[in-house]
Design a protein around this motif. Sequence first.
Motif, PDB file in Angstrom:
ATOM      1  N   ARG A 238       0.844  -1.184   0.000  1.00  0.00           N
ATOM      2  CA  ARG A 238       0.000   0.000   0.000  1.00  0.00           C
ATOM      3  C   ARG A 238       0.875   1.228   0.000  1.00  0.00           C
ATOM      4  NH1 ARG A 238      -4.106  -0.143   4.658  1.00  0.00           N
ATOM      5  NH2 ARG A 238      -4.607   1.864   3.772  1.00  0.00           N
ATOM      6  N   ARG A 239       0.460   2.184  -0.712  1.00  0.00           N
ATOM      7  CA  ARG A 239       1.246   3.404  -0.834  1.00  0.00           C
ATOM      8  C   ARG A 239       0.657   4.482   0.050  1.00  0.00           C
ATOM      9  NH1 ARG A 239       4.699   2.666  -5.196  1.00  0.00           N
ATOM     10  NH2 ARG A 239       4.089   0.878  -6.405  1.00  0.00           N
ATOM     11  N   PHE A 240       1.548   5.314   0.551  1.00  0.00           N
ATOM     12  CA  PHE A 240       1.112   6.436   1.370  1.00  0.00           C
ATOM     13  C   PHE A 240       0.818   7.635   0.490  1.00  0.00           C
ATOM     14  CE2 PHE A 240       1.716   4.478   5.291  1.00  0.00           C
ATOM     15  CZ  PHE A 240       2.861   3.707   5.239  1.00  0.00           C
ATOM     16  N   GLY A 241       0.049   8.491   0.926  1.00  0.00           N
ATOM     17  CA  GLY A 241      -0.263   9.717   0.213  1.00  0.00           C
ATOM     18  C   GLY A 241      -1.690  10.108   0.514  1.00  0.00           C
ATOM     19  N   GLY A 242      -1.935  11.346   0.401  1.00  0.00           N
ATOM     20  CA  GLY A 242      -3.268  11.824   0.734  1.00  0.00           C
ATOM     21  C   GLY A 242      -4.263  11.554  -0.362  1.00  0.00           C
ATOM     22  N   ALA A 243      -5.450  11.252   0.001  1.00  0.00           N
ATOM     23  CA  ALA A 243      -6.586  11.065  -0.905  1.00  0.00           C
ATOM     24  C   ALA A 243      -6.267  10.084  -2.026  1.00  0.00           C
ATOM     25  CB  ALA A 243      -7.036  12.409  -1.480  1.00  0.00           C
ATOM     26  N   GLY A 244      -5.587   8.999  -1.680  1.00  0.00           N
ATOM     27  CA  GLY A 244      -5.299   7.962  -2.677  1.00  0.00           C
ATOM     28  C   GLY A 244      -4.197   8.358  -3.635  1.00  0.00           C
ATOM     29  N   GLY A 245      -3.546   9.488  -3.383  1.00  0.00           N
ATOM     30  CA  GLY A 245      -2.479   9.955  -4.265  1.00  0.00           C
ATOM     31  C   GLY A 245      -1.166   9.247  -3.983  1.00  0.00           C
ATOM     32  N   PHE A 246      -0.146   9.644  -4.670  1.00  0.00           N
ATOM     33  CA  PHE A 246       1.172   9.034  -4.533  1.00  0.00           C
ATOM     34  C   PHE A 246       2.162  10.155  -4.365  1.00  0.00           C
ATOM     35  CE2 PHE A 246       4.985   7.312  -6.707  1.00  0.00           C
ATOM     36  CZ  PHE A 246       5.315   6.386  -5.737  1.00  0.00           C
ATOM     37  N   ASP A 247       2.923  10.138  -3.281  1.00  0.00           N
ATOM     38  CA  ASP A 247       3.839  11.236  -2.998  1.00  0.00           C
ATOM     39  C   ASP A 247       5.288  10.934  -3.384  1.00  0.00           C
ATOM     40  OD1 ASP A 247       4.531   9.401  -1.122  1.00  0.00           O
ATOM     41  OD2 ASP A 247       4.234  10.703   0.614  1.00  0.00           O
ATOM     42  N   GLY A 248       5.574   9.859  -4.120  1.00  0.00           N
ATOM     43  CA  GLY A 248       6.919   9.562  -4.563  1.00  0.00           C
ATOM     44  C   GLY A 248       7.587   8.450  -3.793  1.00  0.00           C
ATOM     45  N   PHE A 249       7.101   8.114  -2.615  1.00  0.00           N
ATOM     46  CA  PHE A 249       7.678   7.031  -1.830  1.00  0.00           C
ATOM     47  C   PHE A 249       6.607   5.985  -1.589  1.00  0.00           C
ATOM     48  CE2 PHE A 249      10.210  10.676  -0.592  1.00  0.00           C
ATOM     49  CZ  PHE A 249      11.488  10.166  -0.639  1.00  0.00           C
ATOM     50  N   ASP A 250       7.003   4.714  -1.600  1.00  0.00           N
ATOM     51  CA  ASP A 250       6.069   3.707  -1.129  1.00  0.00           C
ATOM     52  C   ASP A 250       6.404   3.411   0.332  1.00  0.00           C
ATOM     53  OD1 ASP A 250       8.251   2.054  -1.134  1.00  0.00           O
ATOM     54  OD2 ASP A 250       7.579   0.764  -2.767  1.00  0.00           O
ATOM     55  N   ARG A 251       5.684   2.556   0.955  1.00  0.00           N
ATOM     56  CA  ARG A 251       5.871   2.392   2.393  1.00  0.00           C
ATOM     57  C   ARG A 251       7.154   1.660   2.752  1.00  0.00           C
ATOM     58  NH1 ARG A 251       1.403  -2.018   4.185  1.00  0.00           N
ATOM     59  NH2 ARG A 251       2.669  -3.816   3.706  1.00  0.00           N
ATOM     60  N   PHE A 252       7.840   1.086   1.744  1.00  0.00           N
ATOM     61  CA  PHE A 252       9.112   0.425   2.007  1.00  0.00           C
ATOM     62  C   PHE A 252      10.289   1.363   1.786  1.00  0.00           C
ATOM     63  CE2 PHE A 252       6.194  -3.018   0.819  1.00  0.00           C
ATOM     64  CZ  PHE A 252       6.232  -3.722   2.008  1.00  0.00           C
ATOM     65  N   GLY A 253      10.043   2.618   1.476  1.00  0.00           N
ATOM     66  CA  GLY A 253      11.097   3.601   1.311  1.00  0.00           C
ATOM     67  C   GLY A 253      11.692   3.661  -0.081  1.00  0.00           C
ATOM     68  N   ASP A 254      11.137   2.928  -1.037  1.00  0.00           N
ATOM     69  CA  ASP A 254      11.664   2.958  -2.397  1.00  0.00           C
ATOM     70  C   ASP A 254      11.149   4.187  -3.126  1.00  0.00           C
ATOM     71  OD1 ASP A 254      12.879   0.528  -1.990  1.00  0.00           O
ATOM     72  OD2 ASP A 254      11.170  -0.614  -2.756  1.00  0.00           O
ATOM     73  N   PHE A 255      11.934   4.650  -4.055  1.00  0.00           N
ATOM     74  CA  PHE A 255      11.494   5.767  -4.881  1.00  0.00           C
ATOM     75  C   PHE A 255      10.600   5.228  -5.976  1.00  0.00           C
ATOM     76  CE2 PHE A 255      15.389   7.548  -3.157  1.00  0.00           C
ATOM     77  CZ  PHE A 255      14.950   8.799  -2.771  1.00  0.00           C
ATOM     78  N   GLY A 256       9.442   5.767  -6.126  1.00  0.00           N
ATOM     79  CA  GLY A 256       8.530   5.328  -7.170  1.00  0.00           C
ATOM     80  C   GLY A 256       8.977   5.813  -8.535  1.00  0.00           C
ATOM     81  N   GLY A 257       9.729   6.910  -8.596  1.00  0.00           N
ATOM     82  CA  GLY A 257      10.182   7.455  -9.870  1.00  0.00           C
ATOM     83  C   GLY A 257      11.325   6.669 -10.495  1.00  0.00           C
ATOM     84  N   GLU A 258      11.857   5.682  -9.795  1.00  0.00           N
ATOM     85  CA  GLU A 258      12.964   4.888 -10.296  1.00  0.00           C
ATOM     86  C   GLU A 258      12.479   3.688 -11.109  1.00  0.00           C
ATOM     87  OE1 GLU A 258      16.386   5.221  -9.721  1.00  0.00           O
ATOM     88  OE2 GLU A 258      16.038   7.163  -8.802  1.00  0.00           O
ATOM     89  N   ARG A 259      11.185   3.508 -11.230  1.00  0.00           N
ATOM     90  CA  ARG A 259      10.682   2.369 -11.976  1.00  0.00           C
ATOM     91  C   ARG A 259      11.081   2.488 -13.438  1.00  0.00           C
ATOM     92  NH1 ARG A 259       4.960   0.453 -10.825  1.00  0.00           N
ATOM     93  NH2 ARG A 259       5.932  -1.430 -10.064  1.00  0.00           N
ATOM     94  N   GLY A 260      11.553   1.391 -14.004  1.00  0.00           N
ATOM     95  CA  GLY A 260      11.961   1.379 -15.405  1.00  0.00           C
ATOM     96  C   GLY A 260      13.407   1.789 -15.627  1.00  0.00           C
ATOM     97  N   SER A 261      14.139   2.146 -14.569  1.00  0.00           N
ATOM     98  CA  SER A 261      15.532   2.561 -14.753  1.00  0.00           C
ATOM     99  C   SER A 261      16.412   1.383 -15.158  1.00  0.00           C
ATOM    100  CB  SER A 261      16.070   3.216 -13.484  1.00  0.00           C
ATOM    101  OG  SER A 261      16.061   2.299 -12.407  1.00  0.00           O
ATOM    102  N   GLY A 262      16.023   0.174 -14.818  1.00  0.00           N
ATOM    103  CA  GLY A 262      16.770  -1.010 -15.253  1.00  0.00           C
ATOM    104  C   GLY A 262      16.739  -1.162 -16.761  1.00  0.00           C
ATOM    105  N   SER A 263      15.630  -0.809 -17.375  1.00  0.00           N
ATOM    106  CA  SER A 263      15.522  -0.880 -18.834  1.00  0.00           C
ATOM    107  C   SER A 263      16.461   0.123 -19.492  1.00  0.00           C
ATOM    108  CB  SER A 263      14.089  -0.598 -19.277  1.00  0.00           C
ATOM    109  OG  SER A 263      13.208  -1.546 -18.720  1.00  0.00           O
TER     110      SER A 263
END
Length: 161
Positions: A10-35
């Motif tokens: 589950r992701r933190f953020g207000g009103a179902g939004g996404f603030d850039g971090f998930d609850r495990f401390g990973d950056f959400g903006g880093e997705r796809g950097s492996g590609s």
Amino acid sequence: MGGRRIGSRRRFGGAGGFDGFDRFGDFGGERGSGSVLAIGVLGAVVAVAVAVIPVGSIFVAHQQASAAADAAALAAADTASGRIGGYPCEVAAAVATRNRATIAACEVQGLIASVTVVVPGRWGDVSVSARAGPPASRSEAAAVRAPQNRFERFTTKVAVY
């Protein structure tokens, strides 16, 4: 259904939004950097291959020309000494042709034959010279100039058209 599920992300953020971090401390903006990294590594491998393949091809053509020049010079020297019949440069040309090369120059002085052959390469023609004959005496060996550096004896002329 409001309980905490094990293994859910589950992701933190207000009103179902996404603030850039998930609850495990990973950056959400880093997705796809492996590609992107994989594409960069693949590009580097292709660049190295494009640089190495022509060099390898010239090396193979040089080895073929060197073998053809040595064989042609030895055949011309054997003909000049009378061990085999014929004219030295004609025999050298026949031997070079069997080795997929052409004679660019042939010179016979006494029992010493000097031959230059050309092998067509993918990125240009490769020219190699060879000399064959009886061993030099000590006085002639002293008069022969030694190579100036360790690379001078392995020079190759590549003509690109």
